[in-house]
Scaffold this motif. Structure first.
Motif, PDB file in Angstrom:
ATOM      1  N   ASP A  17      28.897 -16.283 -43.578  1.00  0.00           N
ATOM      2  CA  ASP A  17      29.806 -17.200 -42.893  1.00  0.00           C
ATOM      3  C   ASP A  17      31.049 -16.474 -42.377  1.00  0.00           C
ATOM      4  O   ASP A  17      31.500 -16.710 -41.260  1.00  0.00           O
ATOM      5  CB  ASP A  17      30.237 -18.332 -43.832  1.00  0.00           C
ATOM      6  N   ARG A  18      31.574 -15.573 -43.192  1.00  0.00           N
ATOM      7  CA  ARG A  18      32.800 -14.847 -42.831  1.00  0.00           C
ATOM      8  C   ARG A  18      32.591 -13.970 -41.600  1.00  0.00           C
ATOM      9  O   ARG A  18      33.493 -13.788 -40.795  1.00  0.00           O
ATOM     10  CB  ARG A  18      33.256 -14.003 -44.010  1.00  0.00           C
ATOM     11  N   PHE A  19      31.388 -13.425 -41.464  1.00  0.00           N
ATOM     12  CA  PHE A  19      31.123 -12.504 -40.356  1.00  0.00           C
ATOM     13  C   PHE A  19      30.175 -13.098 -39.300  1.00  0.00           C
ATOM     14  O   PHE A  19      29.596 -12.367 -38.510  1.00  0.00           O
ATOM     15  CB  PHE A  19      30.550 -11.193 -40.903  1.00  0.00           C
ATOM     16  N   ALA A  20      30.067 -14.407 -39.272  1.00  0.00           N
ATOM     17  CA  ALA A  20      29.128 -15.072 -38.366  1.00  0.00           C
ATOM     18  C   ALA A  20      29.382 -14.755 -36.900  1.00  0.00           C
ATOM     19  O   ALA A  20      28.443 -14.677 -36.104  1.00  0.00           O
ATOM     20  CB  ALA A  20      29.157 -16.582 -38.595  1.00  0.00           C
ATOM     21  N   ASP A  21      30.638 -14.553 -36.538  1.00  0.00           N
ATOM     22  CA  ASP A  21      30.966 -14.318 -35.129  1.00  0.00           C
ATOM     23  C   ASP A  21      30.964 -12.834 -34.758  1.00  0.00           C
ATOM     24  O   ASP A  21      31.229 -12.473 -33.618  1.00  0.00           O
ATOM     25  CB  ASP A  21      32.319 -14.937 -34.783  1.00  0.00           C
ATOM     26  N   ARG A  22      30.645 -11.980 -35.679  1.00  0.00           N
ATOM     27  CA  ARG A  22      30.589 -10.538 -35.425  1.00  0.00           C
ATOM     28  C   ARG A  22      29.172 -10.118 -35.075  1.00  0.00           C
ATOM     29  O   ARG A  22      28.207 -10.819 -35.378  1.00  0.00           O
ATOM     30  CB  ARG A  22      31.030  -9.773 -36.680  1.00  0.00           C
ATOM     31  N   PRO A  23      29.024  -8.945 -34.455  1.00  0.00           N
ATOM     32  CA  PRO A  23      27.664  -8.458 -34.164  1.00  0.00           C
ATOM     33  C   PRO A  23      26.838  -8.364 -35.454  1.00  0.00           C
ATOM     34  O   PRO A  23      27.302  -7.842 -36.462  1.00  0.00           O
ATOM     35  CB  PRO A  23      27.914  -7.063 -33.569  1.00  0.00           C
ATOM     36  N   GLY A  24      25.661  -8.933 -35.411  1.00  0.00           N
ATOM     37  CA  GLY A  24      24.770  -8.933 -36.576  1.00  0.00           C
ATOM     38  C   GLY A  24      25.008 -10.079 -37.540  1.00  0.00           C
ATOM     39  O   GLY A  24      24.272 -10.224 -38.516  1.00  0.00           O
ATOM     40  N   GLY A  25      26.013 -10.878 -37.280  1.00  0.00           N
ATOM     41  CA  GLY A  25      26.354 -11.973 -38.186  1.00  0.00           C
ATOM     42  C   GLY A  25      25.252 -13.011 -38.318  1.00  0.00           C
ATOM     43  O   GLY A  25      24.943 -13.463 -39.416  1.00  0.00           O
ATOM     44  N   ARG A  26      24.665 -13.390 -37.190  1.00  0.00           N
ATOM     45  CA  ARG A  26      23.579 -14.375 -37.243  1.00  0.00           C
ATOM     46  C   ARG A  26      22.361 -13.803 -37.953  1.00  0.00           C
ATOM     47  O   ARG A  26      21.695 -14.492 -38.710  1.00  0.00           O
ATOM     48  CB  ARG A  26      23.216 -14.859 -35.845  1.00  0.00           C
ATOM     49  N   ARG A  27      22.080 -12.532 -37.692  1.00  0.00           N
ATOM     50  CA  ARG A  27      20.957 -11.881 -38.355  1.00  0.00           C
ATOM     51  C   ARG A  27      21.198 -11.817 -39.866  1.00  0.00           C
ATOM     52  O   ARG A  27      20.293 -12.056 -40.663  1.00  0.00           O
ATOM     53  CB  ARG A  27      20.726 -10.489 -37.809  1.00  0.00           C
ATOM     54  N   ALA A  28      22.411 -11.493 -40.260  1.00  0.00           N
ATOM     55  CA  ALA A  28      22.737 -11.439 -41.692  1.00  0.00           C
ATOM     56  C   ALA A  28      22.511 -12.796 -42.338  1.00  0.00           C
ATOM     57  O   ALA A  28      21.935 -12.887 -43.426  1.00  0.00           O
ATOM     58  CB  ALA A  28      24.180 -10.985 -41.891  1.00  0.00           C
ATOM     59  N   ARG A  29      22.939 -13.862 -41.677  1.00  0.00           N
ATOM     60  CA  ARG A  29      22.741 -15.215 -42.217  1.00  0.00           C
ATOM     61  C   ARG A  29      21.247 -15.496 -42.402  1.00  0.00           C
ATOM     62  O   ARG A  29      20.831 -16.026 -43.423  1.00  0.00           O
ATOM     63  CB  ARG A  29      23.364 -16.254 -41.301  1.00  0.00           C
ATOM     64  N   ARG A  30      20.461 -15.108 -41.418  1.00  0.00           N
ATOM     65  CA  ARG A  30      19.018 -15.346 -41.496  1.00  0.00           C
ATOM     66  C   ARG A  30      18.384 -14.519 -42.628  1.00  0.00           C
ATOM     67  O   ARG A  30      17.600 -15.034 -43.416  1.00  0.00           O
ATOM     68  CB  ARG A  30      18.358 -14.995 -40.164  1.00  0.00           C
ATOM     69  N   VAL A  31      18.749 -13.255 -42.708  1.00  0.00           N
ATOM     70  CA  VAL A  31      18.195 -12.383 -43.748  1.00  0.00           C
ATOM     71  C   VAL A  31      18.638 -12.839 -45.128  1.00  0.00           C
ATOM     72  O   VAL A  31      17.830 -12.936 -46.049  1.00  0.00           O
ATOM     73  CB  VAL A  31      18.597 -10.912 -43.487  1.00  0.00           C
ATOM     74  N   PHE A  32      19.916 -13.144 -45.287  1.00  0.00           N
ATOM     75  CA  PHE A  32      20.413 -13.595 -46.588  1.00  0.00           C
ATOM     76  C   PHE A  32      19.750 -14.905 -46.995  1.00  0.00           C
ATOM     77  O   PHE A  32      19.523 -15.156 -48.174  1.00  0.00           O
ATOM     78  CB  PHE A  32      21.929 -13.764 -46.566  1.00  0.00           C
ATOM     79  N   GLY A  33      19.429 -15.734 -46.011  1.00  0.00           N
ATOM     80  CA  GLY A  33      18.750 -16.996 -46.304  1.00  0.00           C
ATOM     81  C   GLY A  33      17.330 -16.811 -46.827  1.00  0.00           C
ATOM     82  O   GLY A  33      16.769 -17.706 -47.443  1.00  0.00           O
ATOM     83  N   LEU A  34      16.767 -15.647 -46.582  1.00  0.00           N
ATOM     84  CA  LEU A  34      15.414 -15.355 -47.076  1.00  0.00           C
ATOM     85  C   LEU A  34      15.428 -14.673 -48.446  1.00  0.00           C
ATOM     86  O   LEU A  34      14.381 -14.503 -49.070  1.00  0.00           O
ATOM     87  CB  LEU A  34      14.675 -14.459 -46.081  1.00  0.00           C
ATOM     88  N   ALA A  35      16.603 -14.286 -48.904  1.00  0.00           N
ATOM     89  CA  ALA A  35      16.706 -13.595 -50.185  1.00  0.00           C
ATOM     90  C   ALA A  35      16.326 -14.530 -51.331  1.00  0.00           C
ATOM     91  O   ALA A  35      16.482 -15.752 -51.238  1.00  0.00           O
ATOM     92  CB  ALA A  35      18.126 -13.081 -50.385  1.00  0.00           C
ATOM     93  N   ASP A  36      15.829 -13.933 -52.423  1.00  0.00           N
ATOM     94  CA  ASP A  36      15.410 -14.723 -53.578  1.00  0.00           C
ATOM     95  C   ASP A  36      15.597 -13.886 -54.842  1.00  0.00           C
ATOM     96  O   ASP A  36      15.015 -12.807 -54.957  1.00  0.00           O
ATOM     97  CB  ASP A  36      13.943 -15.120 -53.432  1.00  0.00           C
ATOM     98  N   PRO A  37      16.386 -14.377 -55.795  1.00  0.00           N
ATOM     99  CA  PRO A  37      16.636 -13.597 -57.006  1.00  0.00           C
ATOM    100  C   PRO A  37      15.417 -13.466 -57.917  1.00  0.00           C
ATOM    101  O   PRO A  37      15.394 -12.632 -58.808  1.00  0.00           O
ATOM    102  CB  PRO A  37      17.766 -14.359 -57.705  1.00  0.00           C
ATOM    103  N   GLY A  38      14.382 -14.271 -57.698  1.00  0.00           N
ATOM    104  CA  GLY A  38      13.203 -14.218 -58.548  1.00  0.00           C
ATOM    105  C   GLY A  38      12.200 -13.146 -58.165  1.00  0.00           C
ATOM    106  O   GLY A  38      11.247 -12.893 -58.899  1.00  0.00           O
ATOM    107  N   ALA A  39      12.410 -12.507 -57.050  1.00  0.00           N
ATOM    108  CA  ALA A  39      11.470 -11.479 -56.592  1.00  0.00           C
ATOM    109  C   ALA A  39      11.427 -10.339 -57.596  1.00  0.00           C
ATOM    110  O   ALA A  39      12.456  -9.880 -58.072  1.00  0.00           O
ATOM    111  CB  ALA A  39      11.878 -10.968 -55.227  1.00  0.00           C
TER     112      ALA A  39
END
Length: 146
Positions: A17-39
């Motif tokens: 959220d903090r870096f959403a407007d920076r280059p790569g911000g949207r990609r980071a949100r998408r990648v972080f949304g796929l993260a899972d601590p159970g892996a």
């Protein structure tokens, strides 16, 4: 990092959220949304993410399945509402002792009413479209609708 407790999903979302407007911000949100601590392994994560990106519902990692004996099993990926599980079988599953444990576990899951699919490293790398069809068919046979 998630599994080791070095960060959590909320912290990742905050960074995105903090870096959403920076280059790569949207990609980071998408990648972080796929993260899972159970892996529990990178290939297991790879399988899970590919299934999600292909349009399947997000599986639960290491979902506890309590057997009538009291034993609790934790399949790699599970859709508990459909009683479908996917196990990722890397190289060490070829060991004769591990194969014996895996088959016993499979029988226990099936006896508890679960449909269990196994995905090998070779199939993940070279036959993913067929793996996707199999998982999609298994979910649909248990009531999943797109």
């Amino acid at each position: 990092m998630l599994a080791g407790g070095l960060t959590d999903l909320a912290a990742l979302a905050e960074v995105a959220d903090r870096f959403a407007d920076r280059p790569g911000g949207r990609r980071a949100r998408r990648v972080f949304g796929l993260a899972d601590p159970g892996a529990q392994s990178p290939p297991e994560s790879h399988l899970r993410v590919r299934l999600i990106l292909a349009g399947l519902p997000r599986p639960v990692t290491q979902h506890p399945v309590r057997l009538s004996s009291g034993l609790v099993l934790h399949p790699d990926l599970a859709w508990p509402e459909f009683r479908v599980a996917v196990e990722y079988d890397g190289q060490w599953h070829a060991d004769p002792d591990q194969l014996h444990r895996d088959r016993r576990r499979l029988n226990q899951m099936v006896a508890a009413g679960w449909l269990v699919l196994h995905v090998t490293s070779r199939r993940l790398r070279g036959d993913f479209p067929a793996v996707l069809r199999e998982v999609r068919t298994a979910l649909a046979s248990r009531g999943w609708r797109r």
